[in-house]
Design an enzyme around this catalytic site. Structure first.
Site, PDB file in Angstrom:
ATOM      1  N   LYS A 878       0.841  -1.189   0.000  1.00 26.65           N
ATOM      2  CA  LYS A 878       0.000   0.000   0.000  1.00 26.65           C
ATOM      3  C   LYS A 878       0.875   1.237   0.000  1.00 26.65           C
ATOM      4  O   LYS A 878       1.801   1.363   0.813  1.00 26.65           O
ATOM      5  CB  LYS A 878      -0.933   0.026   1.218  1.00 26.65           C
ATOM      6  CG  LYS A 878      -1.869   1.239   1.209  1.00 26.65           C
ATOM      7  CD  LYS A 878      -2.976   1.128   2.224  1.00 26.65           C
ATOM      8  CE  LYS A 878      -2.538   1.573   3.603  1.00 26.65           C
ATOM      9  NZ  LYS A 878      -3.691   1.668   4.530  1.00 26.65           N
ATOM     10  N   LYS A 987      -9.573  -0.058  11.225  1.00 31.05           N
ATOM     11  CA  LYS A 987      -8.635   0.145  12.335  1.00 31.05           C
ATOM     12  C   LYS A 987      -9.427  -0.005  13.633  1.00 31.05           C
ATOM     13  O   LYS A 987     -10.224   0.871  13.981  1.00 31.05           O
ATOM     14  CB  LYS A 987      -7.996   1.527  12.247  1.00 31.05           C
ATOM     15  CG  LYS A 987      -7.140   1.756  11.010  1.00 31.05           C
ATOM     16  CD  LYS A 987      -6.541   3.153  11.040  1.00 31.05           C
ATOM     17  CE  LYS A 987      -5.624   3.378   9.843  1.00 31.05           C
ATOM     18  NZ  LYS A 987      -6.356   3.395   8.565  1.00 31.05           N
TER      19      LYS A 987
END
Length: 1407
Positions: A878, A987
């Site tokens: 990423k 998250k």
């Protein structure tokens, strides 16, 4: 006027007085000499004798034109006197005398219909609603036969009904006369009573007519109630053509004529259940109930409100699991708040039906005692479960004697009013139910309920289960649902929701139940689909409430003539008819025949498929029609139907195949959920073996320390170009100690950019260290289906949403690790019971890791770094983008990376919402050939995400968008079901813990999207937990694919590459993320992560500060005021040398103990002092009674006393926090003693009353309350005090009983009564005008639900705004959500945060 002695006559219908409105009442028990009555108060009513004023029956009867007219008039009048006022008339010649008499009577209501079948069903609907018979009048012949279906239903379901069938006289029978059939005993055994009247003649006394009908109505209304048939032959003339008759037949009617009573009064003698001591009677039954360990309470079909109340009190008393049938009135409930459901005293098991789909659950559920209230149970699976429990004790209670025992398993059949049975059990039984029995059932039900709600809401299309789920929301206070047979009642029973919140009207809180029930009725006597619409309309007339009717399309077509009745709108409120149109009989698609027969046969002979236009039928009858195809359209249609004053038919478009498929999915996932819950709870051996049987383990204490670790580079959340030489990450590590010696660890590591910081987190941690001690951890917590939210509310007493995301994440992590440690297991194993145990897993379970790259550097440099990571074994990378001057430069980096690493590597980019829509499109146009797996948050406006997907054609992932999920998360997520959204990046520390993370992941996986767990640069501790959690999500996804018969999804590379940023760690062991020797990929070992969490070793070099719980300093201070000596109890926390002093003042009946949790949270930064005000807690007044009475304990006296106390404790100015009564004292001190006040916090406070008359009234009221306190004692006074409207929200708090118990800890009740009187707001001088002269910074805090004090606070805010110092001093008003008057108790965390922010501003102004 009717006084006290006649109160019984009017009490029956007191519930008709709603919101102070008078309504017409028909009095069942009143003497019918009074023809109407209006209730004015509990003991006063107005009655009027219309009989005397408006008619003379004697003259009327003698003036009858012929004997037919006479008998018909007598019949109708006697029916009226017996309470039968509703006549359902079918047109016909032979019944003319009866029809004319009924329609001419001044006190009757009549309705007509050309279809006798619909008319009869309408009549039984009326009987359902009113609990008294309607009278059906028909002509002779097949008109009578058409009544049979309704007669059967009334017989089967104990509905009173009076059938008057006109007939030919005997000489015309069996003689070929027109429309003449044998009507004698026409309905056979389906009527309770039959009588064949002779044709009217003056040779028979009219008394015979009256006594016949008195007897008939008695049979219809006596247990068991049911239909009664009176056959009424008439000779011509059938009209009112004069024909002489002898008045001699009226002899003996003089008394009847002069009274308003029936000729014969039947008196029903009741045989009380409590005195029924025959063999197998009351003592045996009570003994069986008392000895139950695995009791189950079934509430079947009941309708009377008294019976529903009785069932509720029985359920609350027994504390057994309760299975409420859809027709019980308790299956669908509306709660006062969304949190109330988490803390109800009654253990409703609403989803036992679908729980029983799991074989393990079926085998386990073996009740030892079953008590069933009401006869019928809708669910076939529940009925089978009852049979499987045989030979347990099975007690069935109902008021009728009929056998309702199809499986032949009832051991004790009690014919008794439900109220009497309940009263006897409440007086005689105390039960000792096995906690494991209730815990298992509640946990399984919670999982299945969550699963049903999730699937129904996440399904994009409008489904039939969604209709069942959402329809109760359309029912306002006082509305009722009529549910059709076949699929509608089954769907309502299985999927009906009890999630809605009630609004309007008076709640039932005073009885201890935080919800209102929704009454549901249906034709379940014979369970046919004929006559349903007509029944519903009749029910609306009899019940006199708004009715929402839910039926299928075939049911409507079976009763289209009911639309003619609907159009008449006689004596009833509006109706909403919800027709589920799947163009056939959908129920057969769910039966075994659907898998055996050919489709052509199914369509023609079972589904009876059709294309009838329901809209055309409605137009033909002049009825409003709305067709809906989507969820939103349905919701809007239901809202409009509630607001409008017209009847409305809402047609829900559906299909048989789609309905069958969705039902199948629901069943499969429910089965899986029940099995998962059962396996999860069963495996927790330590919690299952708790000594008290509660399936829990207690927390000994919670501790934490603050850490700081170095990073190799700045986090990617920091802008490129940051030139700090040293980069650090700070946070907290929690250690949860259990009573068995086990420990669990968790990490709280907020990032400042995410709306919270270390200071915010620590104040909540300090609060938690206080409330966690002694809390019980339950076996249901690892289920992650609302279990943590429920636990936080019920055990910690705080709304789940008040915890910061990072704090909740760390707390859940510590709890899960503690439970795992107690079980000698791992987080993964307790989350997913089918995960391989450590001894078998070896090191075979791994999680793929996605590498993370910041975009700092030239395209070639970044590409070289990416290639290096690929060489190390990473298969997914990423890249952070939107860091450069324009999107084209970012695109150039992506292009270079793709060239360098090739197309076999998954490449993701993350824009963090930094681009506008146009910039994102510009970037997208340059990378469309780079085969990006997805772009995270490409645009800065989430409303543009779908537009970007469609215009760019590039896949997108959600990240920040899901961080803001609050209430109704599925509604928000539904916006992103678009195929272009391919992933969610979760998250846990941002979304608020593992439970919310699992919810979001489940939604994504159900939609076929990737669920990627991502770290936020936490330490190796949190990363280890995330590795375990990632594996759990992968296993969950595999389960979903298996259930949906899909190919297993490819393994996801999770965003845990932040481990490369850790230069040092808080754990001594290195994190086990390495290249897998078998496949060459960079992966994390799930086994090693579990070992790290289990064998946690601290790197002490990372610890910068440890927090140790501070003991409260408790002492007494003596102070003299006005010649009187007070011993004031003081509680203190915080460093004594701290110059930031905060003083806390409680409200009436409170003590300094109320403030301890808040003081604990603030003691790190402030010296916190709380006083017991005079008369409260441990404070005392030292004087004789005479002296004490002479001293005025006014606001000024108390303020002077506090001034002296504060001067003894500190020389600095203080911030004073006051609640309610304490807030009034605080405000007085701020305005009159401003030299010692640094700042003021007013919580639910008032400046007083500015009207002299109101002050006098209030002072008298408080004097009266003070006398009551002295006369009746503190215990009764407190119960009465907290029953007031002001405390409605507090009463729903899970720790309300504990809070109230704390109010009994007052040493001096006489002084407490004096404080109530002397500190009355009526005696306090008004401070409204002085507010304009306030010189102290001031914070106003008020609860969201406290309407009264919200208005006061807004007025204070307005006054403060006109102050000459308003620009100099901060005046702030904060509204705290999810709470009422007692803000600091109901929702303390936002209060703590608001006070700390206020103190920070105050200290800047006055350091």
């Amino acid at each position: 006027m009717v006084g006290d002695k006649h109160a019984k006559m009017v009490y029956t219908d007191a519930l008709l007085l709603r919101d102070g409105c008078l309504e017409h009442m028909e009095l069942e028990d009143a003497s019918l000499f009074h023809q109407f009555s209006l209730r004015l108060s509990a003991t006063i009513a107005i009655s009027n004798n219309m009989l005397d004023q408006f008619r003379d029956i004697s003259c009327s009867l003698k003036e009858s034109s012929n004997i037919n007219t006479l008998w018909a008039s007598l019949i109708v009048e006697e029916c009226y006197r017996l309470g039968l006022t509703y006549f359902c008339i079918a047109p016909g010649s032979r019944s003319s005398p009866l029809a004319v008499a009924a329609s001419s009577h001044p006190m009757t209501s009549c309705i007509a219909c050309f279809d006798e079948r619909s008319l009869a069903f309408h009549a039984i609907g009326y009987a359902r609603g009113s609990r008294k018979p309607a009278v059906v009048i028909t002509s002779s012949g097949t008109a009578v036969s058409n009544l049979l279906p309704a007669v059967v239903e009334a017989y089967q379901d104990f509905l009173p009904l009076l059938l008057l069938t006109a007939d030919r006289p005997p000489e015309l029978l069996d003689a070929g006369a027109n429309q003449a059939i044998n009507q004698v005993n026409h309905f056979g055994s389906f009527v309770r009573h039959f009588f064949n009247l002779p044709a009217p003649t003056d040779n028979i006394s009219a008394r015979m007519v009256l006594t016949t009908f008195d007897s008939a109505v008695y049979h219809a209304t006596s247990s068991p109630c049911g239909p009664v048939h009176i056959n009424c032959p008439f000779r011509e003339p059938l009209e009112n053509t004069p024909k002489r008759w002898s008045h001699n037949c009226l002899k003996g009617l003089e008394f009847w004529v002069s009274s308003g009573d029936p000729f014969t009064n039947y008196i029903k003698a009741r045989n009380s259940f409590a005195h029924n001591n025959h063999h197998g009677g009351v003592p045996d039954v009570l003994g069986i109930i008392q000895g139950a360990k695995r009791g189950l309470l079934l509430i079947g079909a009941i309708f009377k409100e008294d019976d529903i109340w009785a069932a509720l009190f029985l359920a609350k008393h027994l504390r057994w699991p309760v299975v409420a049938d859809i027709l019980s009135g308790l299956r669908l409930r509306k709660y006062t708040t969304s949190l109330s459901k988490l803390n109800e005293d009654i253990l409703f098991i609403d989803h036992l039906d679908h729980s029983l789909l799991c074989a393990e659950v079926r085998q386990w559920i073996k009740a030892d005692v079953i008590v069933q209230i009401g006869s019928r149970i809708t669910s076939k699976r529940v009925s089978q479960m009852l049979e499987d429990c045989f030979q347990c004790s099975y007690i069935l209670v109902d008021n009728h004697p009929t056998r309702h025992d199809p499986s032949h398993i009832v051991t004790h059949r009690i014919q008794s009013p439900i109220t009497e049975f309940t009263d006897c059990v409440l007086r005689s039984c105390t039960t000792h139910i096995n906690p494991k029995w209730t815990s298992f059932l509640c946990s399984i039900n919670m999982m299945v309920e969550w699963e049903m709600s999730f699937l129904i809401h996440s399904e994009n299309s409008l489904s039939e289960p969604y209709v069942a789920y959402i329809t109760p929301d359309a029912l306002d206070y006082g509305s009722t649902m009529f549910i059709g047979n076949s699929m509608p009642i089954r769907d309502a029973d299985m999927y009906g929701s009890s999630q809605g919140e009630c609004a309007g009207g008076n709640t039932s809180l005073t009885s201890g139940f935080p919800f209102r029930w929704i009454q549901v009725v249906g034709n379940r006597g014979a369970s046919g689909i004929d006559g349903l619409l007509s029944t519903a309309i009749g029910f609306a007339v009899g019940h006199n409430r708004r009715v929402v009717c839910v039926i299928g399309d075939i049911s409507l077509l079976h009763d289209t003539n009911g639309l003619a009745l609907l159009k008449q709108r006689i004596s009833r409120k509006k109706m909403t008819i919800l027709v589920i149109n799947n163009h056939g009989g959908a129920i057969f698609s769910l039966l075994p025949i659907a898998n055996r027969a050919e489709e052509e046969i199914l369509n023609q002979y079972f589904y009876t498929s059709h294309n009838v236009g329901i809209q055309n039928l409605c137009v033909a009858h002049g009825v409003k029609h709305v067709q809906v195809h989507t969820k939103v359209e349905l919701q809007n249609a239901l809202i409009r139907s509630e607001q409008e004053e017209v009847d409305c038919v809402i047609e829900v478009e559906s299909s048989i195949d789609a309905n069958a498929n969705f039902h199948s999915n629901l069943k499969q996932f429910a089965c899986q959920a029940a099995g998962h819950a059962f396996s999860t709870i069963s495996q927790l051996s330590v919690l299952n073996s708790s000594s008290d049987g509660s399936m829990s383990i207690k927390v000994r204490k919670l501790e934490y320390f603050q850490y700081r670790i170095q990073l190799c580079a700045p986090p990617t959340t920091t802008y490129v170009g940051n030139d700090h030489s040293t980069h650090c990450r700070e946070g907290f590590v929690l250690t949860l100690y259990l009573e068995d010696g086990s420990t669990g660890i968790g990490e709280v590591a907020p990032i400042g950019i995410h709306k919270e910081n270390l200071l915010d987190a620590e104040e909540q941690l300090q609060f938690l260290t206080h409330v966690m001690g002694g809390a019980a951890l339950y076996s249901s917590l690892p289920l992650l289906k609302g279990s943590f939210s429920s636990w936080i509310w019920t055990n910690l007493g705080i709304p789940p949403g008040s915890l910061l995301p990072s704090v909740r994440c760390g707390l859940e992590m510590a709890i899960l690790n503690a439970i795992a440690a107690a079980e000698g297991s791992t987080m993964l194993n307790i989350l997913h019971p089918l995960a391989p145990k450590e001894e078998y897993a070896g090191r075979s379970s791994h999680i793929k890791i996605c590498a993370l790259i910041d975009s700092d550097g030239t395209p070639a440099e970044v590409a070289y770094l990416a290639a290096t990571l690929v060489e190390e074994g990473f298969t997914a990378i990423k890249l952070k983008v939107a860091r450069r001057a324009n999107p084209i430069e970012d695109a150039a980096v992506v292009q270079e990376i793709r060239k360098k690493v090739g197309f076999h590597i998954q490449l993701r980019v993350d824009a963090n919402r930094k681009w506008s829509f146009d910039e994102a499109l510009q970037f997208g146009s340059h990378v469309k050939d780079c085969a990006l797996q997805y772009i995270e948050e490409p645009v800065n406006d989430e409303d543009d995400i779908i537009n970007f997907c469609e215009e760019s054609g590039l896949p997108v992932a959600l990240d920040e968008t899901i961080d803001n999920l609050q209430e109704n998360p599925l509604q928000m997520l539904a916006r992103f079901t678009h195929n272009g959204v391919v992933a969610v990046v979760i998250k846990p520390s941002f979304v608020g813990g593992f439970e919310k993370a699992a919810f979001i992941a489940r939604w994504a996986q159900q939609q076929g999207k990737m669920a990627v767990v991502s770290a936020a640069f936490e330490s190796g501790l949190a990363l280890s937990a995330y590795i375990q959690f990632s594996c759990y999500l992968e296993m969950q996804n595999a389960d979903i694919c298996k259930t949906m018969n899909k190919e297993p999804a490819a393994a996801v590379a999770h965003g845990l590459g932040t481990y490369r940023w850790l230069k040092e760690d808080i754990i001594t062991e290195s994190l086990s993320i390495s290249r897998n020797a078998c496949n060459g990929f960079m992966e994390a070992s799930v086994f090693d992560a579990g070992q790290t969490l289990h064998n946690f070793n601290i790197n002490h070099n990372s610890v910068i500060r440890s927090f140790e719980a501070e003991e409260v300093r408790n002492y007494q201070l003596k102070v003299d005021v006005e010649g009187l000596t007070f011993s004031i109890n003081v509680q203190e926390l915080g460093e004594e040398r701290n110059n930031n002093v905060v003083v806390f003042l409680h409200g009436f009946l409170g003590t300094s103990e109320d403030w301890i949790p808040i003081m604990k949270a603030m003691s790190a930064s402030s010296r916190c002092i709380a006083f017991d005000l005079p008369g409260h807690g441990g404070s005392k007044m030292h004087a004789g009674n005479d002296m004490a009475q002479r001293v005025d304990l006014s606001v000024k006296v108390v303020a002077d006393m506090l001034h002296k106390l504060i001067l003894r404790l500190t020389t600095r100015k203080v911030t004073v926090v006051g609640y309610s009564m304490g807030a009034r004292i605080t405000l007085f001190m701020a305005l009159r003693c401003s030299n010692m006040v640094k700042g003021v916090v007013i919580i639910s406070g008032s400046p007083g009353l500015d009207d002299e008359v109101k002050r006098k009234v209030r002072s008298v009221k408080d004097d009266s309350l003070a006398c009551a306190l002295m006369s009746y004692g503190l215990d009764l006074f407190i119960k009465t005090w907290y029953s007031g409207e002001l405390w409605r929200s507090l009463r729903s708090h899970p720790q309300f009983d504990r809070i109230v118990a704390g109010r009994l800890k007052h040493n001096d009740v006489q002084a407490l009564a004096k404080a109530l009187s002397d500190l009355s707001i009526g005696r306090q001088p008004s401070l409204w005008e002085e507010l304009k002269h306030n010189k102290s910074p001031l914070l106003l805090i008020v609860g969201e639900k406290d309407k009264k004090f919200k208005t006061i606070a807004e007025s204070m805010w307005s006054k403060l705004g006109t102050s000459e110092d308003s620009a100099k001093h901060p005046y702030t008003m904060v509204e705290i959500p999810d709470c009422g008057h007692a803000v600091h108790i109901e929702n303390p965390l936002p209060v703590i945060h608001s006070i700390r922010q206020f103190l920070t501003r105050v200290n800047v102004l006055d350091p």
